[in-house]
Every structure is written in C-alpha cells, then in structure tokens.
Motif scaffolding. Sequence first.
Motif, PDB file in Angstrom:
ATOM      1  N   GLN A 226      48.569  50.839  34.792  1.00 55.25           N
ATOM      2  CA  GLN A 226      48.019  51.973  34.051  1.00 55.25           C
ATOM      3  C   GLN A 226      46.581  52.273  34.465  1.00 55.25           C
ATOM      4  O   GLN A 226      46.204  53.425  34.652  1.00 55.25           O
ATOM      5  N   ALA A 227      45.806  51.219  34.644  1.00 53.96           N
ATOM      6  CA  ALA A 227      44.391  51.430  35.000  1.00 53.96           C
ATOM      7  C   ALA A 227      44.278  52.110  36.356  1.00 53.96           C
ATOM      8  O   ALA A 227      43.488  53.044  36.540  1.00 53.96           O
ATOM      9  N   ALA A 228      45.079  51.657  37.300  1.00 52.13           N
ATOM     10  CA  ALA A 228      45.001  52.234  38.634  1.00 52.13           C
ATOM     11  C   ALA A 228      45.575  53.646  38.666  1.00 52.13           C
ATOM     12  O   ALA A 228      45.109  54.512  39.407  1.00 52.13           O
ATOM     13  N   GLU A 230      45.202  55.796  36.545  1.00 57.14           N
ATOM     14  CA  GLU A 230      44.201  56.735  36.033  1.00 57.14           C
ATOM     15  C   GLU A 230      43.035  56.914  36.991  1.00 57.14           C
ATOM     16  O   GLU A 230      42.077  57.608  36.690  1.00 57.14           O
ATOM     17  N   THR A 231      43.130  56.269  38.135  1.00 56.79           N
ATOM     18  CA  THR A 231      42.093  56.455  39.139  1.00 56.79           C
ATOM     19  C   THR A 231      41.977  57.939  39.467  1.00 56.79           C
ATOM     20  O   THR A 231      42.981  58.624  39.605  1.00 56.79           O
ATOM     21  N   PHE A 373      44.882  48.253  43.315  1.00 52.61           N
ATOM     22  CA  PHE A 373      46.188  48.403  42.695  1.00 52.61           C
ATOM     23  C   PHE A 373      46.859  47.048  42.450  1.00 52.61           C
ATOM     24  O   PHE A 373      47.289  46.738  41.359  1.00 52.61           O
ATOM     25  N   ASP A 376      46.296  43.751  39.725  1.00 57.56           N
ATOM     26  CA  ASP A 376      46.883  43.639  38.387  1.00 57.56           C
ATOM     27  C   ASP A 376      48.239  42.925  38.414  1.00 57.56           C
ATOM     28  O   ASP A 376      48.557  42.142  37.530  1.00 57.56           O
TER      29      ASP A 376
ATOM     30  N   GLU B  83      35.126  54.136  41.465  1.00 57.28           N
ATOM     31  CA  GLU B  83      36.431  54.070  40.823  1.00 57.28           C
ATOM     32  C   GLU B  83      36.767  52.640  40.388  1.00 57.28           C
ATOM     33  O   GLU B  83      37.320  52.411  39.324  1.00 57.28           O
ATOM     34  N   ARG B  87      37.559  51.408  36.587  1.00 60.60           N
ATOM     35  CA  ARG B  87      38.820  50.815  36.119  1.00 60.60           C
ATOM     36  C   ARG B  87      38.615  49.428  35.539  1.00 60.60           C
ATOM     37  O   ARG B  87      39.351  49.012  34.650  1.00 60.60           O
ATOM     38  N   LYS B  90      38.475  49.156  31.812  1.00 58.11           N
ATOM     39  CA  LYS B  90      39.647  49.421  30.980  1.00 58.11           C
ATOM     40  C   LYS B  90      40.292  48.113  30.524  1.00 58.11           C
ATOM     41  O   LYS B  90      40.419  47.176  31.307  1.00 58.11           O
ATOM     42  N   TYR B  92      43.284  47.517  29.975  1.00 59.01           N
ATOM     43  CA  TYR B  92      44.549  47.219  30.644  1.00 59.01           C
ATOM     44  C   TYR B  92      44.381  47.096  32.155  1.00 59.01           C
ATOM     45  O   TYR B  92      45.328  47.263  32.898  1.00 59.01           O
ATOM     46  N   TRP B  94      44.468  44.577  34.152  1.00 51.98           N
ATOM     47  CA  TRP B  94      44.884  43.199  33.875  1.00 51.98           C
ATOM     48  C   TRP B  94      44.209  42.188  34.778  1.00 51.98           C
ATOM     49  O   TRP B  94      44.092  41.018  34.426  1.00 51.98           O
ATOM     50  N   SER B  95      43.799  42.646  35.960  1.00 53.24           N
ATOM     51  CA  SER B  95      43.192  41.696  36.896  1.00 53.24           C
ATOM     52  C   SER B  95      41.941  41.060  36.301  1.00 53.24           C
ATOM     53  O   SER B  95      41.600  39.939  36.627  1.00 53.24           O
TER      54      SER B  95
END
Lengths: 461, 179
Positions: A226-228, A230-231, A373, A376, B83, B87, B90, B92, B94-95
């Motif tokens: 989800q985070a990526a 929204e990039t 990407f 995660d 970017e 991120r 955020k 979420y 997760w990393s």
Amino acid sequence: MGSSSNSEYSSRVKRMIEQTGSGIDEGSFPLKIFNDQDIYDAELRRIFARSWVYLGHMSEIEQPGDYVRRYIGEDPYILTRDETGQIQAFLDSCMHRGAQFCTADKGNTSHFRCPYHGWTYSNDGTLQGMPKKAEAYQGLDPEDVELESAYLDTFKGLIFGRIVDEGPSLEEYLGDFKWYLELILDPTEKGMTVVTDAHRWQANHNWKTSADNFGGDNYHVFATHQAAEETDDLDRGPWKKLPDNRRGEFNHLACTDNAAVSYQITNDRETYMGYPDDITEHFNSDLSEEQTELFRRSLFYFGTIFPNTTVVHAVQSGGWGGPWAAIRKWQPRGPGEVEVISWWLVPEEYEDNDAFMERSHRGWESLSAGGAFESDDLTIWEGISESTKSMTLDIRESKGNMQQGMDGMSDEVEILEDPMHGPGEVTTNGGFYDERGTRTLLSSWYEQMSREETGANSGEQ
Amino acid sequence: MRESTTPPRSDSVSPDTQHRVEQFLYAEAELLDTFQLKDWLALLTEDIMIKVPIRTYTHPGTEQSEFSENGYYLRDNYDMIRERVGRLKKSYAWSENPRSRIRHVIGNVRITEVTEESYTVTNNQHVYRSYGDTPENDTLSARRDTVLQRGEAGFKIADRTVFFEDSIVSTKNITLPLL
C-alpha cells in the motif's frame, strides 16, 4: 538426514507430503512445510537434485574461459564455457580430497588448480595433472579422473542443470510454459542479455514462500504494498492506461504443468510494455501472431517455474520506472533461509540506449533489497518463516488456505479459451482472485516429493 | 581490486575545516539514526545522487573492479529519495514498521579533494541495526564517499556512494537511514 531418527523422519515427512497432495483439490496445505528441517532435507534430495534448476544465461559466459559460480540445491557448481565453446558445469570439489578450488563468483580461466595438493583441471572438467605425478601416481591415468558435472540443457539462452539425469528433458518439463517464456524473455530479434552483476541478498524465509508469491500472487499487492502504491507518479509509463482497480479483463493468470504466471494487459494494442516506439522494428518474427498480439497489449508478467526460477518482465515497478526484465533464483540456504539472486536483462537492441537503461535500472532496483517496493515483502516473509516453524502448527497439523478460484469462491474468475492467451489454463482476474498458481506449484512439489528417491544413499526405506 | 584508494591529504585542509566536516557528518548521522528524515532531506542538494553499487567477488588478480559500474541496489535522485522519505512515514510501510533501531559509528574521516565549491569526504562506518522484539541485529560495514557542497548556510550533500563490504546483502533491506 533430518533432526529425527530415520524412521520417524521418513514417516513424518511422508505424512506432510501426503497431506499436501490430498489438500490440493481442497485448497489447503500444511503450513509447516514452509519451515521444517526434515522437509527441507528431503527437498534437497528429491526436488533440487533432479529438477531443472536455473544456473545462468548464455550472455554471462560468452567467451571461452568465462565462468560464474552457481548452485544446484546447496551444491556449488562452476558454470563455464570451455576452450572449445561448450558449456559445462562442475561441482566445486576436487576428486582427490574434495577441496574447493573456486573462490570467486565470476572470472575467466582455462584451468582450475586445487589449492590443497595442486591437482589441476582443464575447464572441460578433465584432470590435466598433479604435482610429482612421476613420483606419486605412476599408475594413475589422468583421463580416468574427471570433475563431477551437472547435466545441462538450454532454452532461449537460459541454462538449466540437474544432478540426476532422469525425468523429462528441459523442453518437455517446460511444456506449455515455453509459449510464455518465448514471449517474456525472447521478444526481440537479438534476444535478451544480462546487463550487470546480480542483486544478491540473504533473507529469512523459505524458498517456496517467494517462489509462490512470484507465481501469480497479485492479491497481496493492496495490503503489502500500500505504501509503495501511493508513491507519486515518478514514472509509470503506459501503466496509466489501466483503470485504477486493474482487474477483470486486464488481469490474468496462466498455469501450465510446472509453472504459473500472472500478467496484466490493456486494451491498447500499441502498449508494448512501455518499450520505445522502435520496438516494432525489433520484434522477434519467430513469435506467433497470438504471442505478438499479447505482447502488444502487455504491461507485466510475473511467473515462477517450479522449483525456484522466477521470470519478470514489466512496464514499471512501484512507480519507479521501466520497462525492465529479470530472472530470479530463490537459492535455498536452509529451511527458513534463502539467498535471492536477481539478474537484470534487457533486449540487446536497447543495451546502448542510455535513457532506456536508466529507466530500466530503476524498475529492477525497485524490486530488490534496496528497493522501495520489495522491502515490505521481505519483512512479511520473515514472519512466515518464524511462524511456520512453530510447534503449534506442527502438532495441530494446521492448514493454510489456497481456495481462491475454486468452486463457489468467486464470480470474478473465469476460465478463458482464447488463443491470444496461449496454451496454459488461463483465468481472468486470476492474479487477484485465483490461487491456481499456488496449487500448480504445490502439485509439482507433491509430484517430485512423492517420487521414489534416487541414489545410493536415499532416505527411502 | 578494492575501491580506489586515495592518498592521505590531511595536510591540505585546516584542522578547523576537518572539524567542521566531521561535525556535519556526525550531526547528519543523528538525523538518520533518529529517522528525522525531513530535516535530513533539507541537507541534500536537488541534483544529488545516492548510489549503492553491487559488489562481486571476482577472480583473483583480475583488473576489474569489484564494484559494478552499471548495477546498483539503489541509485536514486532527489525525487526518488523524497518518495522514499515520504513512504517511510506511513504506518503500513511494513519494512520499517516496527522501526529499526539504527546507530551510525563514523570514523576515519578524510577529506580527499578540495575545490572552491566542495569537499570530497571519505569515511568508514559501522551501522548497527536492531529490529523488533528479537535479539537479532545486523552490522553493515561500509566506506562512504560524500561530496559536500560549500555554501554560506553550511554544507549540503551533493553526491554520495556507499560501498558495502558484503557481496551478499545480509540485512533484510537497505533502508535510507542505513546509508
């Protein structure tokens, strides 16, 4: 040998194998197989010794003497082109005492000399000599000594090897998946070439976890990435032609006997995966009309050939740019560990196009240990490894779920009969809502794990 | 061949310059360690590139560099770095949720090139990463080359390359604060 005694080992392993086999049609599998020492030991012998394991690409060893170190299972092999131009792969183990003689990951040499006692082999695997032969080995004929070699076979520049020469040829094994491989890794006249050294990283998950993920799991993208997602749109190219949900007629899954690939297409026949306009001049005329048609509308392919080879060709990744292509190997390093190796490929026609190479590198970079990407995924897969070694899942024989796409599960998944989509079993929306890919790969797993073991020291009773 | 070695140039800068450069690197490291990435971003020039090249162990005696010149784990311009910073905030992403505990130890700081506009600085570093509620941790050892642009408001980072010791990345991901 596993951690348990021999008979316990084999009955426990057998039970998990049978549970996997009988669960496939129910859409379930024993979670424990994703991190178990006994299963892993059996996989090395039953799967990795006799499957076609990806070793490298022709373009990596173009000159005589070029070599790279690659693994079959956990066995170190040296993949090389000998002085006559033949491709060879030898176990890195001297036939005298077993010492290793290759310390580098790549290089060029006509001979390998063992550091222990100095036995020297030509790069066709034959023993050339040893120190003090006249004094110490008068009766030994060097021609009787050869390095252990792997059986090799190639398809479209991809070199595969196996330890045991039984079962189908590579072409038979790839079967209907050849149709997709031609499209994914051989779309232009000159073919594809590996650009640079591979990304390599050690990760704490079982090789099957990531092999499965790349074999058609688009369902995870919304939660995991989800985070990526929204990039900002740094560089998505023709990805923007897709509606936001990307589903329905735009997403498919194709399964063959030993492989699964998910892919994303548009309705625009001029898409060409975001390649520069002159791609039409370079397009491989050997491809069929249907393959050409599908490539024209393609945006990405993510697929796994059982056991541990993944192929990717994609317009972009995570907004980071593209098009880019990669071959990945999920190199087993233990029941809960894997070395991920990712080679970047481009059509040879674009190798000198700096602007293209810059964008393509970004796509490849995005899916790596450094990538915005993939990072995660890695965290989540680590957790799978942690949980699936648990005693709870072992004792309770707990089952995981792969029911998507089975009867009564989805109105959105339909089997497609359309020559444009190739000879595989193809489902619309398959990447998102059909776990046929997981079932396909676990079927291959079951088939190979339940086949009688090969070799003198087999654990089978 | 390892990364190119550079002759000692300690005579070419004043102790004051050496001190200011070191203090800048230490302060920057604290921003990374504490995930104050917006403030860190403000230290970068807009034409910055950050690179982490792939390292491969090549045949002994070969002239070829171990570090790839066209393959990187990370080769990002300002927009891409921005970017990444966005991120990481955020929940979420997760990393970094839960967030790594990171500590830079920077040493062997040498100024290898001086121009009117910039200093080129090489340092060694051990970056420690602890993660989650486990005893697991990683230490990433690297040499780092940084070009510091000289300006009235202080230094800005105009270019950076991180040369890891590892040929196989042994931490779960290369997140920006590890660089």
